[in-house]
Design an enzyme around this catalytic site. Structure first.
Site, PDB file in Angstrom:
ATOM      1  N   GLU A  47      20.682 -13.943 -16.631  1.00 43.48           N
ATOM      2  CA  GLU A  47      20.131 -12.660 -16.170  1.00 43.48           C
ATOM      3  C   GLU A  47      20.863 -12.222 -14.905  1.00 43.48           C
ATOM      4  O   GLU A  47      20.758 -12.870 -13.869  1.00 43.48           O
ATOM      5  CB  GLU A  47      18.631 -12.794 -15.880  1.00 43.48           C
ATOM      6  N   ARG A  51      21.007  -5.568  -8.589  1.00 35.31           N
ATOM      7  CA  ARG A  51      20.696  -5.388  -7.165  1.00 35.31           C
ATOM      8  C   ARG A  51      21.944  -5.239  -6.312  1.00 35.31           C
ATOM      9  O   ARG A  51      21.846  -5.067  -5.094  1.00 35.31           O
ATOM     10  CB  ARG A  51      19.890  -6.587  -6.641  1.00 35.31           C
ATOM     11  N   THR A  74      16.107  -6.736 -13.153  1.00 36.74           N
ATOM     12  CA  THR A  74      15.685  -5.646 -12.265  1.00 36.74           C
ATOM     13  C   THR A  74      16.008  -4.294 -12.914  1.00 36.74           C
ATOM     14  O   THR A  74      16.502  -3.369 -12.264  1.00 36.74           O
ATOM     15  CB  THR A  74      16.329  -5.749 -10.869  1.00 36.74           C
ATOM     16  N   LYS A 134       7.599 -11.481 -18.853  1.00 33.88           N
ATOM     17  CA  LYS A 134       7.955 -12.118 -17.587  1.00 33.88           C
ATOM     18  C   LYS A 134       6.702 -12.151 -16.717  1.00 33.88           C
ATOM     19  O   LYS A 134       6.009 -11.139 -16.607  1.00 33.88           O
ATOM     20  CB  LYS A 134       9.064 -11.310 -16.915  1.00 33.88           C
TER      21      LYS A 134
END
Length: 213
Positions: A47, A51, A74, A134
């Site tokens: 993953e 960011r 994200t 998640k």
């Protein structure tokens, strides 16, 4: 791609290894050797969090590494979905879930691992058709004890806890019946990446891949 099909795809990914590395990549030049190290250590599902400015380039570089199953983390909007898919991401991870995000992932056939932290959020995702989620932020939201309590009334939901998961508590999460894997950043420390210590990352990945579940 329906939420049910998305959850089937993400569940299969979660079953490939006990840990999904959560990667914050500042330098895209690190992406390919990092992916090779993690795959060599037994962690094929990666993953890459959106960011950093180089995250999309890192996803593209990692997607070319044999054996790597690369996703974007994200992911917050339809724009993020399009960027991730175009870079080669094969799944998306979000700290939560919105109608727009779910719609975009369905339209783009990008399996979403949506975030939930409360029973109501889990129930809302179950209504949509998601069964693999998640759990974020895992530590502040209540940790293993909280997830264990959720299993009673909501056994349909399976989780990948992320946020505060470490080598010290990963086993506590992985021992739960409603946890398929955990997400953690400890397998790819910034210090080792900056030093180009890929052998060190292979060793950390092997330790994580050997965690019981």
């Amino acid at each position: 791609m329906t939420p049910a099909l998305q959850s089937h795809a993400t569940r299969l990914l979660c079953e490939l290894a006990p840990v999904i590395p959560v990667l914050v990549i500042e330098n895209p030049a690190h992406a390919a050797p990092l992916a090779r190290a993690l795959v060599a250590g037994g962690l094929p599902v990666l993953e890459v969090t959106l960011r950093t400015p180089g995250a999309i380039e890192a996803i593209a570089e990692m997607s070319a590494v044999p054996g790597a199953r690369v996703g974007a983390g994200t992911v917050l909007s339809a724009h993020d979905v399009l960027r991730a898919k175009s870079a080669g991401a094969t799944f998306a991870v979000s700290p939560g879930a919105t109608a727009g995000l779910i719609s975009a992932c369905s339209a783009e056939a990008l399996p979403l691992l949506p975030g939930a932290a409360t029973a109501s959020e889990v129930m809302a995702l179950l209504e949509q058709g998601y069964r693999t989620m998640k759990f974020f932020p895992a530590g502040p939201a209540g940790g293993p004890a909280y997830l264990k309590a959720l299993h009673g009334p909501l056994p349909q939901a399976t989780f990948c806890p992320t946020g505060g998961v470490s080598p010290e508590n990963a086993r506590d999460y992985l021992s739960l019946p409603n946890v398929a894997c955990v997400g953690g950043s400890w397998v790819a420390p910034a210090k080792l990446m900056a030093a180009g210590d890929w052998d060190g990352i292979v060793a950390l990945a092997r330790e994580a891949a050997g965690l019981p579940r």
